[in-house]
Design a protein around this motif. Structure first.
Motif, mmCIF file in Angstrom:
data_model
loop_
_atom_site.group_PDB
_atom_site.id
_atom_site.type_symbol
_atom_site.label_atom_id
_atom_site.label_comp_id
_atom_site.label_asym_id
_atom_site.label_seq_id
_atom_site.Cartn_x
_atom_site.Cartn_y
_atom_site.Cartn_z
ATOM 1 N N TYR A 57 62.880 52.099 16.155
ATOM 2 C CA TYR A 57 61.754 52.930 16.549
ATOM 3 C C TYR A 57 61.960 54.388 16.153
ATOM 4 O O TYR A 57 60.996 55.084 15.810
ATOM 5 C CB TYR A 57 61.509 52.812 18.056
ATOM 6 C CG TYR A 57 60.672 51.615 18.426
ATOM 7 C CD1 TYR A 57 59.336 51.528 18.042
ATOM 8 C CD2 TYR A 57 61.217 50.552 19.140
ATOM 9 C CE1 TYR A 57 58.569 50.428 18.363
ATOM 10 C CE2 TYR A 57 60.449 49.440 19.463
ATOM 11 C CZ TYR A 57 59.130 49.387 19.079
ATOM 12 O OH TYR A 57 58.361 48.289 19.386
ATOM 13 N N GLU A 58 63.195 54.851 16.178
ATOM 14 C CA GLU A 58 63.458 56.229 15.750
ATOM 15 C C GLU A 58 63.239 56.383 14.244
ATOM 16 O O GLU A 58 62.796 57.436 13.783
ATOM 17 C CB GLU A 58 64.866 56.642 16.168
ATOM 18 C CG GLU A 58 65.004 56.779 17.679
ATOM 19 C CD GLU A 58 66.355 57.306 18.127
ATOM 20 O OE1 GLU A 58 67.182 57.632 17.257
ATOM 21 O OE2 GLU A 58 66.580 57.399 19.344
ATOM 22 N N VAL A 146 58.472 33.092 16.452
ATOM 23 C CA VAL A 146 57.951 34.403 16.857
ATOM 24 C C VAL A 146 58.863 34.910 17.977
ATOM 25 O O VAL A 146 58.838 34.398 19.091
ATOM 26 C CB VAL A 146 56.490 34.309 17.350
ATOM 27 C CG1 VAL A 146 55.990 35.688 17.753
ATOM 28 C CG2 VAL A 146 55.597 33.730 16.253
ATOM 29 N N ALA A 147 59.663 35.896 17.669
ATOM 30 C CA ALA A 147 60.768 36.294 18.544
ATOM 31 C C ALA A 147 60.296 36.742 19.926
ATOM 32 O O ALA A 147 59.377 37.559 20.052
ATOM 33 C CB ALA A 147 61.561 37.421 17.886
ATOM 34 N N PRO A 151 58.187 43.624 21.253
ATOM 35 C CA PRO A 151 57.254 44.252 22.198
ATOM 36 C C PRO A 151 56.052 43.344 22.409
ATOM 37 O O PRO A 151 55.550 42.720 21.460
ATOM 38 C CB PRO A 151 56.859 45.550 21.468
ATOM 39 C CG PRO A 151 58.027 45.856 20.591
ATOM 40 C CD PRO A 151 58.548 44.514 20.140
ATOM 41 N N ALA A 152 55.591 43.241 23.653
ATOM 42 C CA ALA A 152 54.584 42.241 24.006
ATOM 43 C C ALA A 152 53.313 42.366 23.172
ATOM 44 O O ALA A 152 52.726 41.354 22.760
ATOM 45 C CB ALA A 152 54.246 42.347 25.489
ATOM 46 N N LEU A 153 52.868 43.594 22.906
ATOM 47 C CA LEU A 153 51.644 43.785 22.133
ATOM 48 C C LEU A 153 51.831 43.296 20.700
ATOM 49 O O LEU A 153 50.961 42.635 20.124
ATOM 50 C CB LEU A 153 51.250 45.260 22.157
ATOM 51 C CG LEU A 153 49.817 45.605 21.747
ATOM 52 C CD1 LEU A 153 48.812 44.936 22.680
ATOM 53 C CD2 LEU A 153 49.617 47.120 21.763
ATOM 54 N N MET A 154 52.982 43.603 20.124
ATOM 55 C CA MET A 154 53.289 43.161 18.767
ATOM 56 C C MET A 154 53.392 41.637 18.707
ATOM 57 O O MET A 154 52.894 40.993 17.776
ATOM 58 C CB MET A 154 54.593 43.799 18.294
ATOM 59 C CG MET A 154 54.964 43.489 16.852
ATOM 60 S SD MET A 154 56.584 44.187 16.415
ATOM 61 C CE MET A 154 56.277 45.942 16.684
ATOM 62 N N GLU A 221 50.140 48.120 17.787
ATOM 63 C CA GLU A 221 51.184 49.061 18.184
ATOM 64 C C GLU A 221 50.908 50.437 17.596
ATOM 65 O O GLU A 221 51.032 51.460 18.274
ATOM 66 C CB GLU A 221 52.555 48.557 17.725
ATOM 67 C CG GLU A 221 53.087 47.375 18.497
ATOM 68 C CD GLU A 221 53.709 47.785 19.821
ATOM 69 O OE1 GLU A 221 54.063 48.967 19.990
ATOM 70 O OE2 GLU A 221 53.837 46.908 20.694
ATOM 71 N N ALA A 222 50.515 50.480 16.317
ATOM 72 C CA ALA A 222 50.217 51.757 15.666
ATOM 73 C C ALA A 222 48.999 52.416 16.305
ATOM 74 O O ALA A 222 48.968 53.634 16.504
ATOM 75 C CB ALA A 222 49.986 51.542 14.172
#
Length: 271
Positions: A57-58, A146-147, A151-154, A221-222
């Motif tokens: 994320y960074e 699908v891992a 993140p839940a939204l992704m 996410e974006a």
């Protein structure tokens, strides 16, 4: 650290291929039980794994800000996570960094026969190859692989994308938007009732919104990060307007806050 705080850098010549060997040696030294760093020595694959997500994320943040000085630093931090995991796996006798690098190199060649072979470009080849890889790992079913830690939204967007490949999808975005309104109505009907039911219905709203984003070819996410940034800019502008008068947000009533919000929206760069 902001971009202005970082030392200016000039593009450097192509790094020596030996730099990766240097990094591997450093990691080996850090993990040495006798002469290494106690913190690094006590880490396990499980304790280090969450840092990979944080570092990724960074990297995304540095790229979004187009911070050319920060990007190589953040990419290096992300690479360290790969090197760290590979070193621990090598110590346990499972695999090493060469295995990791070789595995992805082989996969890239295998997935690009139109570049490394004589096959014609095939838009569907990538997905067929990924499906074959999942089956080789005994992962069967449309949603396999699908891992869970995404993140839940992704993950919601990826799940609906997979389902859409086999025809489980709305004809167009308008139908999905109607479904969003339907889910919101179901959420409203639970207000004042059981908390578990409210959470369940709210989850359905978020899941359907993620599916709508996918249908519109938008990364949810974006889109949410963009709204987060917009909210932050406007809220900080509200606080700045109050600070000029020696006031704080906590001192204001809701109508005053709403008026400040509308004023902040009209400021340059607040769209």
């Amino acid at each position: 650290m902001t971009q202005s705080d970082r030392p200016s850098r000039q593009p450097s010549p192509r790094p020596s291929p030996r730099q990766i060997d240097r990094l591997l040696d450093i990691m080996k030294r850090l993990r040495d039980p006798e002469a290494g760093c106690p913190w690094d020595v006590e880490q396990t694959p499980a304790t280090i794994a969450p840092f990979a997500i944080e570092e990724a994320y960074e990297v995304m943040d540095a790229i979004a800000r187009d911070d050319r000085d920060a990007i190589p630093d953040e990419l290096g931090d992300l690479l360290l996570q790969v090197v760290f995991q590979a070193r621990m796996a090598e110590e346990a006798g499972h695999f090493d960094f060469e295995t990791v690098a070789g595995t992805i190199a082989d996969k890239l060649v295998r997935r690009h026969p139109h570049v490394f072979g004589d096959a014609a470009l095939d838009d569907d080849f990538w997905e067929r190859e990924k499906e074959a890889e999942r089956q080789r790992r005994a992962e069967y079913g449309t949603l396999a692989g699908v891992a869970l830690p995404l993140p839940a939204l992704m993950r919601a967007a990826k799940l609906t994308r997979r389902a859409a490949r086999v025809g489980f999808d709305w004809d167009d975005a308008t139908g999905l938007l109607d479904k969003v309104h339907e889910e919101i109505d179901e959420l409203k009907a639970e207000f004042g009732g059981d908390r578990d039911r409210i959470e369940d219905e709210l989850g359905d709203v978020l899941f359907t919104v993620a599916s709508l984003a996918r249908k519109l070819d938008i990364d949810p996410e974006a889109a949410l990060r963009r709204s987060n940034d917009k909210f932050t800019r406007r809220f900080e502008a509200m606080e700045a307007m109050l600070a000029e008068k020696g006031q704080t947000m906590a001192e204001q009533d809701l109508p005053t806050m709403e008026a400040l919000w509308q004023a902040a929206k009209k400021l340059p760069g607040m769209k």
